[in-house]
Design an enzyme around this catalytic site. Sequence first.
Site, PDB file in Angstrom:
ATOM      1  N   VAL A   1       0.837  -1.214   0.000  1.00 20.66           N
ATOM      2  CA  VAL A   1       0.000   0.000   0.000  1.00 20.66           C
ATOM      3  C   VAL A   1       0.862   1.251   0.000  1.00 20.66           C
ATOM      4  CG1 VAL A   1      -1.917  -1.169   1.128  1.00 20.66           C
ATOM      5  CG2 VAL A   1      -0.254   0.054   2.530  1.00 20.66           C
TER       6      VAL A   1
ATOM      7  N   SER B   1      -1.376   0.778  -4.987  1.00 16.62           N
ATOM      8  CA  SER B   1      -0.780   1.501  -3.861  1.00 16.62           C
ATOM      9  C   SER B   1      -1.563   2.782  -3.598  1.00 16.62           C
ATOM     10  CB  SER B   1       0.679   1.844  -4.160  1.00 16.62           C
ATOM     11  OG  SER B   1       0.751   2.764  -5.243  1.00 16.62           O
ATOM     12  N   HIS B   2      -1.379   3.341  -2.401  1.00 15.86           N
ATOM     13  CA  HIS B   2      -2.084   4.569  -2.036  1.00 15.86           C
ATOM     14  C   HIS B   2      -1.774   5.709  -2.994  1.00 15.86           C
ATOM     15  CE1 HIS B   2      -2.582   3.156   2.418  1.00 15.86           C
ATOM     16  NE2 HIS B   2      -3.513   2.683   1.638  1.00 15.86           N
ATOM     17  N   ALA B   3      -0.513   5.825  -3.415  1.00 13.85           N
ATOM     18  CA  ALA B   3      -0.128   6.918  -4.303  1.00 13.85           C
ATOM     19  C   ALA B   3      -0.873   6.831  -5.630  1.00 13.85           C
ATOM     20  CB  ALA B   3       1.381   6.901  -4.544  1.00 13.85           C
TER      21      ALA B   3
END
Length: 389
Positions: free
Chosen positions: A170, A343-345
């Site tokens: 993440v 992923s969060h980005a």
Amino acid sequence: MLTRLSEATRESEGSKAGALGVLLREGLPVPNGFVVGAARRADFAVGHVLRDAVDRELERMGDPFAAVRSSSMDEDNADASAAGQFESIIGVRGVDNVCQAIEICRQAANAKRVGDYRARMGDASTQELGMATLVQPVIKANVSGVMFTPQEPEGSTRIESSWGLGLSVVGGTITPDTFDLYPGGVIRCEIGSKQNRVDLDHEHGGVITRAVTSDQQLTRTLDDGAVETLAVLGKRIAEVLGQPQDIEWAIQDDIVWILQARPITAALPVLHTLSPPEQVDVLRGVPGSHGMVTATARVVRGPSDFPTVTQGEILICPYTDPAWTPLFAFAAGVITETGGVLSHAAIVAREYGIPAVLGVVGATTRIEDGSRITIDGSAGTVTLRQPDQ
């Protein structure tokens, strides 16, 4: 004051705890725990009465290493995930450490990056957020990751995975294995580099990052059976919650656990097979967010470089964590050296509508700071431009 997770609702305990409460009541494999009710700025501190209640619940749970996470009404929604914007404290043990983690999660509700994110997503409210906090035992996973269930009837299930806890997936600090399971049972796999793994630190608490052996870097984290098991579980979760889901999961001793489930907020780019580019001036990575733009490259290796980024530049970085998200508000695009599309980005880039290419090996050294480049977030390519182009 405290609510068992199995009894949590979105209206009272926030979006994250509410969704997990629904899944628990449906018999799905969610680590049970408890939720501390929402607090505002005036009462972020954990008082004696609440501390005693937390102590009793931890004793009931067997005094485990705990994961303490935010559960706000303002996250995990269909139009805004707030992915990575709040706080999660992993691997705390004992009532004093857990209560300190609860206070940290509460205080994060009013962090500047949260306000910037809310404004970018169209929330002009200045009202302080109430922040509930979720406490669960840490799943001591050998393999963890993220799964996006199909967004259309004939779509695929996308899974990203790595060794150890899911923080590296993440957080985008490694390039994970990626799997697409298509209708009919066809599985497509791209093995990521997975150079590091994050595990629970049993001696000191918290987590520890370790290097992954070269053999494990080249080894699939999931076999076909595990991919199929996850996809079946994902389908059930999407049915229970009523829409396609972004799911964090972990496997311990061959048992799959669901750690989080929230609506998918933006469509994924198609997964392409990574291959050497035909042109020397084209770099390849993982398509992270749709769009194409030509602009100035700005290499950012850490927070000390943040002031160098100006409006409309393409951000080139090793990876991004939540502290970097404010840069997305005025960047034209994002290129990272590691990370996956789940992923969060990458999630935040898609929500902001800016192109992103992830896992471009050596991007911060191969792309010259201040040069003109073209990023294609749908194709997963970065084209290096000559000065006169």
